[in-house]
Design an enzyme around this catalytic site. Structure first.
Site, PDB file in Angstrom:
ATOM      1  N   HIS A  18       0.768  -1.616  -0.089  1.00  0.00           N
ATOM      2  CA  HIS A  18       0.296  -0.815   0.076  1.00  0.00           C
ATOM      3  C   HIS A  18       0.902   1.602   0.021  1.00  0.00           C
ATOM      4  O   HIS A  18       2.044   1.285  -0.056  1.00  0.00           O
ATOM      5  CB  HIS A  18      -1.500   0.460   1.036  1.00  0.00           C
ATOM      6  CG  HIS A  18      -0.416  -0.014   2.382  1.00  0.00           C
ATOM      7  ND1 HIS A  18       0.201   1.116   2.897  1.00  0.00           N
ATOM      8  CD2 HIS A  18      -0.458  -1.075   3.658  1.00  0.00           C
ATOM      9  CE1 HIS A  18       1.077   0.672   4.314  1.00  0.00           C
ATOM     10  NE2 HIS A  18       0.147  -0.369   4.929  1.00  0.00           N
ATOM     11  N   HIS A  21       4.009   1.975   2.310  1.00  0.00           N
ATOM     12  CA  HIS A  21       4.778   0.641   2.103  1.00  0.00           C
ATOM     13  C   HIS A  21       6.265   1.629   1.169  1.00  0.00           C
ATOM     14  O   HIS A  21       6.624   1.880   0.569  1.00  0.00           O
ATOM     15  CB  HIS A  21       4.294  -0.813   1.386  1.00  0.00           C
ATOM     16  CG  HIS A  21       3.971  -1.150   2.431  1.00  0.00           C
ATOM     17  ND1 HIS A  21       2.775  -1.885   2.303  1.00  0.00           N
ATOM     18  CD2 HIS A  21       4.282  -1.805   3.821  1.00  0.00           C
ATOM     19  CE1 HIS A  21       2.431  -2.331   3.292  1.00  0.00           C
ATOM     20  NE2 HIS A  21       2.732  -2.123   4.296  1.00  0.00           N
ATOM     21  N   CYS A 126      -0.060  -7.635  21.476  1.00  0.00           N
ATOM     22  CA  CYS A 126      -0.690  -6.706  20.784  1.00  0.00           C
ATOM     23  C   CYS A 126      -0.043  -7.799  18.964  1.00  0.00           C
ATOM     24  O   CYS A 126       0.931  -7.531  18.712  1.00  0.00           O
ATOM     25  CB  CYS A 126      -0.223  -6.055  19.559  1.00  0.00           C
ATOM     26  SG  CYS A 126      -1.310  -5.256  18.477  1.00  0.00           S
ATOM     27  N   CYS A 129       1.389  -5.725  15.510  1.00  0.00           N
ATOM     28  CA  CYS A 129       2.229  -5.257  16.619  1.00  0.00           C
ATOM     29  C   CYS A 129       3.737  -6.479  16.570  1.00  0.00           C
ATOM     30  O   CYS A 129       4.691  -6.138  16.005  1.00  0.00           O
ATOM     31  CB  CYS A 129       2.492  -4.325  17.526  1.00  0.00           C
ATOM     32  SG  CYS A 129       1.233  -2.701  17.367  1.00  0.00           S
ATOM     33  N   CYS A 144      -4.588  -2.014  21.977  1.00  0.00           N
ATOM     34  CA  CYS A 144      -3.496  -1.312  21.579  1.00  0.00           C
ATOM     35  C   CYS A 144      -3.223   0.544  21.010  1.00  0.00           C
ATOM     36  O   CYS A 144      -3.991   0.368  20.217  1.00  0.00           O
ATOM     37  CB  CYS A 144      -2.899  -2.585  20.685  1.00  0.00           C
ATOM     38  SG  CYS A 144      -1.639  -1.352  19.292  1.00  0.00           S
ATOM     39  N   HIS A 147      -3.196   0.158  16.921  1.00  0.00           N
ATOM     40  CA  HIS A 147      -4.119  -0.415  16.260  1.00  0.00           C
ATOM     41  C   HIS A 147      -5.519  -0.472  17.067  1.00  0.00           C
ATOM     42  O   HIS A 147      -6.596  -0.315  16.036  1.00  0.00           O
ATOM     43  CB  HIS A 147      -3.701  -2.323  16.028  1.00  0.00           C
ATOM     44  CG  HIS A 147      -2.369  -2.638  15.364  1.00  0.00           C
ATOM     45  ND1 HIS A 147      -1.308  -1.950  15.635  1.00  0.00           N
ATOM     46  CD2 HIS A 147      -2.203  -2.247  13.696  1.00  0.00           C
ATOM     47  CE1 HIS A 147      -0.507  -2.359  14.478  1.00  0.00           C
ATOM     48  NE2 HIS A 147      -1.286  -2.498  13.854  1.00  0.00           N
ATOM     49  N   LYS A 294      -2.499   5.995  10.625  1.00  0.00           N
ATOM     50  CA  LYS A 294      -2.321   5.541   9.946  1.00  0.00           C
ATOM     51  C   LYS A 294      -2.591   5.177   8.599  1.00  0.00           C
ATOM     52  O   LYS A 294      -3.415   3.943   9.096  1.00  0.00           O
ATOM     53  CB  LYS A 294      -0.731   5.386  10.969  1.00  0.00           C
ATOM     54  CG  LYS A 294       0.586   4.323  10.159  1.00  0.00           C
ATOM     55  CD  LYS A 294       0.266   3.633  11.049  1.00  0.00           C
ATOM     56  CE  LYS A 294       1.597   2.820  10.229  1.00  0.00           C
ATOM     57  NZ  LYS A 294       1.609   1.129  10.699  1.00  0.00           N
ATOM     58  N   LYS A 297      -3.547  -2.059   6.925  1.00  0.00           N
ATOM     59  CA  LYS A 297      -4.696  -2.431   6.970  1.00  0.00           C
ATOM     60  C   LYS A 297      -5.337  -2.906   7.813  1.00  0.00           C
ATOM     61  O   LYS A 297      -6.162  -3.137   7.779  1.00  0.00           O
ATOM     62  CB  LYS A 297      -3.269  -4.201   6.302  1.00  0.00           C
ATOM     63  CG  LYS A 297      -4.249  -5.509   6.536  1.00  0.00           C
ATOM     64  CD  LYS A 297      -4.736  -6.096   5.118  1.00  0.00           C
ATOM     65  CE  LYS A 297      -5.564  -7.117   5.891  1.00  0.00           C
ATOM     66  NZ  LYS A 297      -5.502  -8.036   4.265  1.00  0.00           N
TER      67      LYS A 297
HETATM   68  N1  MSP Z   1       7.517  -6.020   9.471  1.00  0.00           N
HETATM   69  C1  MSP Z   1       7.972  -4.887   9.680  1.00  0.00           C
HETATM   70  C2  MSP Z   1       9.120  -4.467   9.231  1.00  0.00           C
HETATM   71  C3  MSP Z   1      10.551  -5.218   9.809  1.00  0.00           C
HETATM   72  S1  MSP Z   1      11.947  -4.343   9.533  1.00  0.00           S
HETATM   73  C4  MSP Z   1      13.130  -5.455   9.905  1.00  0.00           C
HETATM   74  C5  MSP Z   1       6.706  -4.270   9.765  1.00  0.00           C
HETATM   75  N2  MSP Z   1       5.881  -4.162   8.484  1.00  0.00           N
HETATM   76  S2  MSP Z   1       4.614  -3.084   8.335  1.00  0.00           S
HETATM   77  O1  MSP Z   1       4.514  -3.500   6.701  1.00  0.00           O
HETATM   78  O2  MSP Z   1       4.168  -3.006   9.032  1.00  0.00           O
HETATM   79  O3  MSP Z   1       5.685  -2.042   7.726  1.00  0.00           O
HETATM   80  C6  MSP Z   1       6.854  -1.827   7.620  1.00  0.00           C
HETATM   81  C7  MSP Z   1       7.172  -0.114   7.357  1.00  0.00           C
HETATM   82  O4  MSP Z   1       6.374   0.750   6.702  1.00  0.00           O
HETATM   83  C8  MSP Z   1       6.572   1.320   8.510  1.00  0.00           C
HETATM   84  O5  MSP Z   1       7.449   1.024   9.599  1.00  0.00           O
HETATM   85  C9  MSP Z   1       7.216   2.552   7.828  1.00  0.00           C
HETATM   86  O6  MSP Z   1       8.371   2.975   7.466  1.00  0.00           O
HETATM   87  C10 MSP Z   1       6.480   2.103   6.669  1.00  0.00           C
HETATM   88  N3  MSP Z   1       4.666   2.362   6.586  1.00  0.00           N
HETATM   89  C11 MSP Z   1       3.863   1.605   6.534  1.00  0.00           C
HETATM   90  N4  MSP Z   1       2.570   2.048   6.315  1.00  0.00           N
HETATM   91  C12 MSP Z   1       2.730   3.270   6.771  1.00  0.00           C
HETATM   92  C13 MSP Z   1       2.385   4.694   6.451  1.00  0.00           C
HETATM   93  N5  MSP Z   1       0.984   4.764   6.166  1.00  0.00           N
HETATM   94  N6  MSP Z   1       3.014   6.063   6.764  1.00  0.00           N
HETATM   95  C14 MSP Z   1       4.239   5.755   6.551  1.00  0.00           C
HETATM   96  N7  MSP Z   1       5.182   4.865   6.333  1.00  0.00           N
HETATM   97  C15 MSP Z   1       3.994   3.598   6.418  1.00  0.00           C
HETATM   98  O7  MSP Z   1       6.332  -2.923  10.681  1.00  0.00           O
END
Ligand code: MSP
Length: 499
Positions: A18, A21, A126, A129, A144, A147, A294, A297
């Protein structure tokens, strides 16, 4: 030649890619492209985080085995990055053998150092998380704080990483490495977490099977964060290819503010325990919000980045992500904001400048681009644009880098408006003005190429320049006077049709 190894977080495969990411990944990509322009030896890593309870539950809900499930989702990330023109040099999946051997080696090192011990754990967890929380950290009703959903109560025998032993060592290390975390206020957040006291954290689970077994006790699988963080070293050969590891490590980590604790507290302590050099730095971004929350999903407010490509193009979307928000702060994604920025910066500024220049060169210079003047009034603006862009990219502040780059576009448009070459008779005066404008556009194409690689290549070719804009080398390529003149300038279609 400097070495630059940059990483994004590895993304959980419980969700499709998304905008949140894409945000971090595009920023990492642009920063790496800038370093390649500088001539650095660059390695850009991204990947997927595929173990843990959250993924196991998502696979169950989909009626699939975890392996089948992750095999289906991981390629969606690879495809998305390809479509967004992400120049990653590697893509790691935590289910790969190279990762498993590296994680087991890291675990063993920490265990041998005496920093991993068995204990019983009871606490509130959680799942989204993948984190235990204390009562003070939860919202009323045991929700949480991130979330806004109930945590689960777990009780099990766990191995613990003795994080509490690392407080002083971490504080000393950060004191000796000021600026390791940018922007500074995010670094202060990390220091606050460390000063607030460190609790040992559990690094193994017996209640699930979807993970990497501990090498000395295979009833336990490694906690997903211990497993995930290790990707940054296993991907470059830790545990499997020592020469490669020595070549690339340490990295600068791009992360979101939600994972500061894991990256800036747990991870350096794990590395210290295992006797591995600490990261070169961390660049911490805020969240991209959608409707004030934020994007995630779990919150159900996700925007698929690929849906925006037909609207503004890959480069229009990349530009928006890089220019719209200040890295480190939260930013709001709105469709209106996307279109407004596209129209103002891309259609009206860059697109309009190229169209004007090509039209006038076509009409007044027989389609052949004249050379710039050495003492052009635009030369100072070009120097300032390069310096501002260089500082912005070095600090992982893409919006500042692009603001500096666009200042040269605006100066060039203003220069044309002041001189009105379209009204003048062909001759040396028109040639001089157009040569200056072409040279400014050449420099813009180089400076803007990390944000919009394909568009800048098109600009490069329309100016009649040979080769690839990405192969140019800074600072030489930004020095005034590089446009040789005598090249065919092509008008072509509008770069960014107005919306
Ligand atoms: N899998 C763990 C990270 C492990 S790294 C060793 C994780 N994954 S995640 O898919 O939930 O999100 C990872 C990262 O994606 C977040 O920390 C952030 O950098 C980025 N983002 C996810 N959603 C985001 C937003 N809505 N806005 C900006 N960045 C975001 O956490």
């Amino acid at each position: 030649m400097d070495r630059y190894y940059a990483t994004t977080p590895i993304y959980y495969v419980n969700a499709k890619p998304h905008l949140g990411h894409a945000y971090t990944t595009i920023i990492g990509d642009a920063v790496c492209r800038w370093h390649r322009l500088l001539g650095d030896d660059v390695h850009f890593l991204t990947g997927t985080d595929e173990h843990g309870l959250k993924i196991q539950q998502a696979a169950e809900a989909a009626g699939k085995s975890p392996q089948q499930f992750t095999d289906e989702i991981a390629p969606l990330f690879q495809d998305a990055w390809q479509r967004l023109n992400i120049s990653n040099d590697d893509f790691i999946r935590t289910t790969e053998p190279r990762h498993k051997v590296g994680v087991q080696q890291l675990l063993q090192r920490c265990y041998d150092a005496g920093d991993i011990e068995l204990d019983v754990y009871a606490g509130k967890y959680c799942v989204p998380c993948e984190e235990y929380y204390t009562d003070e950290e939860l919202l009323p009703g045991d929700l949480c704080a991130i979330h806004k959903r109930p945590v689960e109560y777990f009780e099990e025998e766990n191995y613990f990483f003795r994080l509490s032993r690392f407080q002083d060592r971490l504080l000393d290390w950060y004191a000796a490495h000021p600026g390791a975390i940018v922007p500074e206020f995010r670094g202060n957040e990390a220091l606050g977490l460390i000063r607030g006291g460190l609790r040992d954290f559990s690094i193994s689970r017996t209640s699930l099977t979807w993970g990497i077994p501990l090498p000395w006790d295979s009833k336990h699988v490694a906690y997903v964060w211990f497993d995930a963080l290790a990707n940054y070293i296993t991907a470059v050969g830790y545990g499997s290819d020592d020469a490669q590891f020595q070549h690339w490590w340490p990295a600068q980590h791009l992360i979101g503010k939600d994972i500061i604790r894991h990256h800036c507290v747990y991870w350096p302590a794990m590395l210290m325990s295992a006797g591995i050099e600490l990261p070169a730095g961390w660049a911490v971004g805020g969240w991209l919000l959608s409707g004030g929350e934020k994007m995630s999903k779990t919150s159900g407010n996700v925007v698929n980045p690929l849906d925006l490509i037909p609207e503004v193009g890959v480069d229009g979307f990349r530009y928006y992500v890089l220019a719209e928000t200040t890295y480190g702060q939260d930013g709001d994604f709105t469709y209106e904001g996307l279109i407004a920025r596209y129209n103002s910066d891309l259609a009206n500024n860059l697109g309009n400048l190229l169209a004007r220049v090509a039209t006038v060169v076509g009409k007044k210079c027989a389609g052949v681009g004249p050379a710039p003047r050495a003492d052009s009034p635009l030369a100072d603006a070009a120097v300032a644009a390069f310096e501002g862009a260089a500082a912005g990219w070095a600090d992982v502040q893409p919006s500042r880098a692009l603001e500096a780059t666009w200042s040269l576009i605006r100066a060039t448009n203003a220069y044309l408006e002041a001189n009105e070459p379209w009204k003048a008779e062909p001759g040396p005066e028109v040639d001089a003005v157009m040569g200056d404008a072409l040279e400014a556009l050449r420099i813009v194409a180089v400076l803007a190429s990390p944000s919009m690689p394909d568009t800048c290549q098109t600009v490069w070719e329309r100016l009649g320049l040979p080769g690839s804009v990405g192969d140019q080398r800074l600072p030489h390529a930004a020095a005034w006077g590089g446009y040789p003149g005598g090249l065919p300038v092509v008008k072509g279609d509008s770069l960014f049709p107005r919306k």
